[in-house]
Motif scaffolding. Sequence first.
Motif, PDB file in Angstrom:
ATOM      1  N   GLY A 241     -12.085 -11.810   4.985  1.00  0.00           N
ATOM      2  CA  GLY A 241     -11.445 -11.791   3.679  1.00  0.00           C
ATOM      3  C   GLY A 241     -12.231 -10.937   2.710  1.00  0.00           C
ATOM      4  N   LEU A 242     -11.525 -10.291   1.806  1.00  0.00           N
ATOM      5  CA  LEU A 242     -12.164  -9.472   0.786  1.00  0.00           C
ATOM      6  C   LEU A 242     -11.508  -9.811  -0.549  1.00  0.00           C
ATOM      7  CD1 LEU A 242     -14.150  -7.153   0.120  1.00  0.00           C
ATOM      8  CD2 LEU A 242     -12.245  -5.567   0.526  1.00  0.00           C
ATOM      9  N   VAL A 243     -12.329 -10.226  -1.507  1.00  0.00           N
ATOM     10  CA  VAL A 243     -11.847 -10.535  -2.853  1.00  0.00           C
ATOM     11  C   VAL A 243     -12.448  -9.500  -3.793  1.00  0.00           C
ATOM     12  CG1 VAL A 243     -11.732 -12.268  -4.679  1.00  0.00           C
ATOM     13  CG2 VAL A 243     -11.715 -12.988  -2.280  1.00  0.00           C
ATOM     14  N   VAL A 244     -11.589  -8.748  -4.458  1.00  0.00           N
ATOM     15  CA  VAL A 244     -12.015  -7.688  -5.371  1.00  0.00           C
ATOM     16  C   VAL A 244     -11.278  -7.852  -6.702  1.00  0.00           C
ATOM     17  CG1 VAL A 244     -12.579  -6.049  -3.521  1.00  0.00           C
ATOM     18  CG2 VAL A 244     -10.275  -6.077  -4.484  1.00  0.00           C
ATOM     19  N   PRO A 245     -11.847  -7.335  -7.793  1.00  0.00           N
ATOM     20  CA  PRO A 245     -11.191  -7.510  -9.100  1.00  0.00           C
ATOM     21  C   PRO A 245      -9.975  -6.625  -9.330  1.00  0.00           C
ATOM     22  CG  PRO A 245     -13.280  -6.370  -9.358  1.00  0.00           C
ATOM     23  CD  PRO A 245     -13.186  -6.770  -7.921  1.00  0.00           C
ATOM     24  N   TRP A 246      -9.794  -5.597  -8.503  1.00  0.00           N
ATOM     25  CA  TRP A 246      -8.662  -4.693  -8.692  1.00  0.00           C
ATOM     26  C   TRP A 246      -8.422  -3.937  -7.398  1.00  0.00           C
ATOM     27  CZ3 TRP A 246      -7.674   0.546  -8.367  1.00  0.00           C
ATOM     28  CH2 TRP A 246      -6.480   0.984  -8.964  1.00  0.00           C
ATOM     29  N   THR A 247      -7.131  -3.660  -7.107  1.00  0.00           N
ATOM     30  CA  THR A 247      -6.778  -2.838  -5.949  1.00  0.00           C
ATOM     31  C   THR A 247      -5.749  -1.792  -6.371  1.00  0.00           C
ATOM     32  OG1 THR A 247      -4.916  -4.227  -5.271  1.00  0.00           O
ATOM     33  CG2 THR A 247      -7.065  -4.776  -4.336  1.00  0.00           C
ATOM     34  N   PRO A 248      -5.685  -0.682  -5.656  1.00  0.00           N
ATOM     35  CA  PRO A 248      -4.596   0.272  -5.895  1.00  0.00           C
ATOM     36  C   PRO A 248      -3.351  -0.262  -5.173  1.00  0.00           C
ATOM     37  CG  PRO A 248      -6.089   1.132  -4.229  1.00  0.00           C
ATOM     38  CD  PRO A 248      -6.667  -0.167  -4.709  1.00  0.00           C
ATOM     39  N   GLN A 249      -2.653  -1.172  -5.808  1.00  0.00           N
ATOM     40  CA  GLN A 249      -1.599  -1.966  -5.162  1.00  0.00           C
ATOM     41  C   GLN A 249      -0.550  -1.152  -4.409  1.00  0.00           C
ATOM     42  OE1 GLN A 249      -0.274  -5.443  -7.231  1.00  0.00           O
ATOM     43  NE2 GLN A 249       1.756  -5.298  -6.367  1.00  0.00           N
ATOM     44  N   PRO A 250       0.010  -0.082  -4.962  1.00  0.00           N
ATOM     45  CA  PRO A 250       1.025   0.658  -4.188  1.00  0.00           C
ATOM     46  C   PRO A 250       0.479   1.184  -2.855  1.00  0.00           C
ATOM     47  CG  PRO A 250       1.083   1.330  -6.482  1.00  0.00           C
ATOM     48  CD  PRO A 250      -0.133   0.457  -6.319  1.00  0.00           C
ATOM     49  N   ILE A 251      -0.774   1.625  -2.864  1.00  0.00           N
ATOM     50  CA  ILE A 251      -1.368   2.138  -1.638  1.00  0.00           C
ATOM     51  C   ILE A 251      -1.650   0.994  -0.678  1.00  0.00           C
ATOM     52  CG2 ILE A 251      -3.305   3.433  -0.661  1.00  0.00           C
ATOM     53  CD1 ILE A 251      -3.543   4.821  -3.443  1.00  0.00           C
ATOM     54  N   VAL A 252      -2.152  -0.121  -1.205  1.00  0.00           N
ATOM     55  CA  VAL A 252      -2.431  -1.291  -0.371  1.00  0.00           C
ATOM     56  C   VAL A 252      -1.144  -1.786   0.290  1.00  0.00           C
ATOM     57  CG1 VAL A 252      -3.106  -3.731  -0.442  1.00  0.00           C
ATOM     58  CG2 VAL A 252      -4.513  -2.011  -1.593  1.00  0.00           C
ATOM     59  N   LEU A 253      -0.074  -1.882  -0.477  1.00  0.00           N
ATOM     60  CA  LEU A 253       1.187  -2.392   0.081  1.00  0.00           C
ATOM     61  C   LEU A 253       1.769  -1.480   1.147  1.00  0.00           C
ATOM     62  CD1 LEU A 253       2.842  -3.788  -3.166  1.00  0.00           C
ATOM     63  CD2 LEU A 253       1.867  -5.096  -1.264  1.00  0.00           C
ATOM     64  N   GLY A 254       1.439  -0.204   1.077  1.00  0.00           N
ATOM     65  CA  GLY A 254       1.924   0.730   2.085  1.00  0.00           C
ATOM     66  C   GLY A 254       0.987   0.891   3.279  1.00  0.00           C
ATOM     67  N   HIS A 255      -0.148   0.205   3.244  1.00  0.00           N
ATOM     68  CA  HIS A 255      -1.149   0.360   4.298  1.00  0.00           C
ATOM     69  C   HIS A 255      -0.690  -0.318   5.594  1.00  0.00           C
ATOM     70  CE1 HIS A 255      -4.986   0.340   6.384  1.00  0.00           C
ATOM     71  NE2 HIS A 255      -5.413   1.227   5.485  1.00  0.00           N
ATOM     72  N   VAL A 256      -0.984   0.307   6.708  1.00  0.00           N
ATOM     73  CA  VAL A 256      -0.559  -0.190   8.026  1.00  0.00           C
ATOM     74  C   VAL A 256      -1.154  -1.573   8.338  1.00  0.00           C
ATOM     75  CG1 VAL A 256      -2.409   0.970   9.311  1.00  0.00           C
ATOM     76  CG2 VAL A 256      -0.246   0.462  10.435  1.00  0.00           C
ATOM     77  N   ALA A 257      -2.298  -1.906   7.758  1.00  0.00           N
ATOM     78  CA  ALA A 257      -2.935  -3.197   8.044  1.00  0.00           C
ATOM     79  C   ALA A 257      -2.276  -4.363   7.305  1.00  0.00           C
ATOM     80  CB  ALA A 257      -4.418  -3.145   7.684  1.00  0.00           C
TER      81      ALA A 257
END
Length: 144
Positions: free
Chosen positions: A124-140
């Motif tokens: 698990g990884l908890v971070v204060p911010w993510t580039p959400q559109p890129i994360v949602l499109g990520h194969v993982a």
Amino acid sequence: MSQELPRAAAVLVNSIEEMDPTPLLERLRTFFNKFLLVGPLSLLAPTRPDSESDPHSCLAWLGSQAPASVAYVGFGTIFVPPPSELAALAVGLEGSGAHFLWSLKEKHRESLPAGFLERTRGRGLVVPWTPQPIVLGHVAVGPS
């Protein structure tokens, strides 16, 4: 805004029919002249990651995960569940054994159960911010 919105020529919502309950959409359509679903817009304009768009290196972490193996948790910048719900979500994530990426601001981490971050380190990884559109499109992330 609530007084001006009904006078708008059109109301555009970043969603799709299948993501929202039909009774809700029908009710909103009765309030507005034109109520249009135009999403998901994040899928229309793919972006390329760079070091500035991923300050917490979550994309590198995602890159080390198997396809469709990571659950992404993010509530955006406006809404944060109450502390008891954040704690319950953490317990569920830990108990599930699933790999996860959680976008959670530092000030809300106090709601996590004691030792949660240590016990889930690696999967698990908890971070204060993510580039959400890129994360949602990520194969993982999400189903294959």
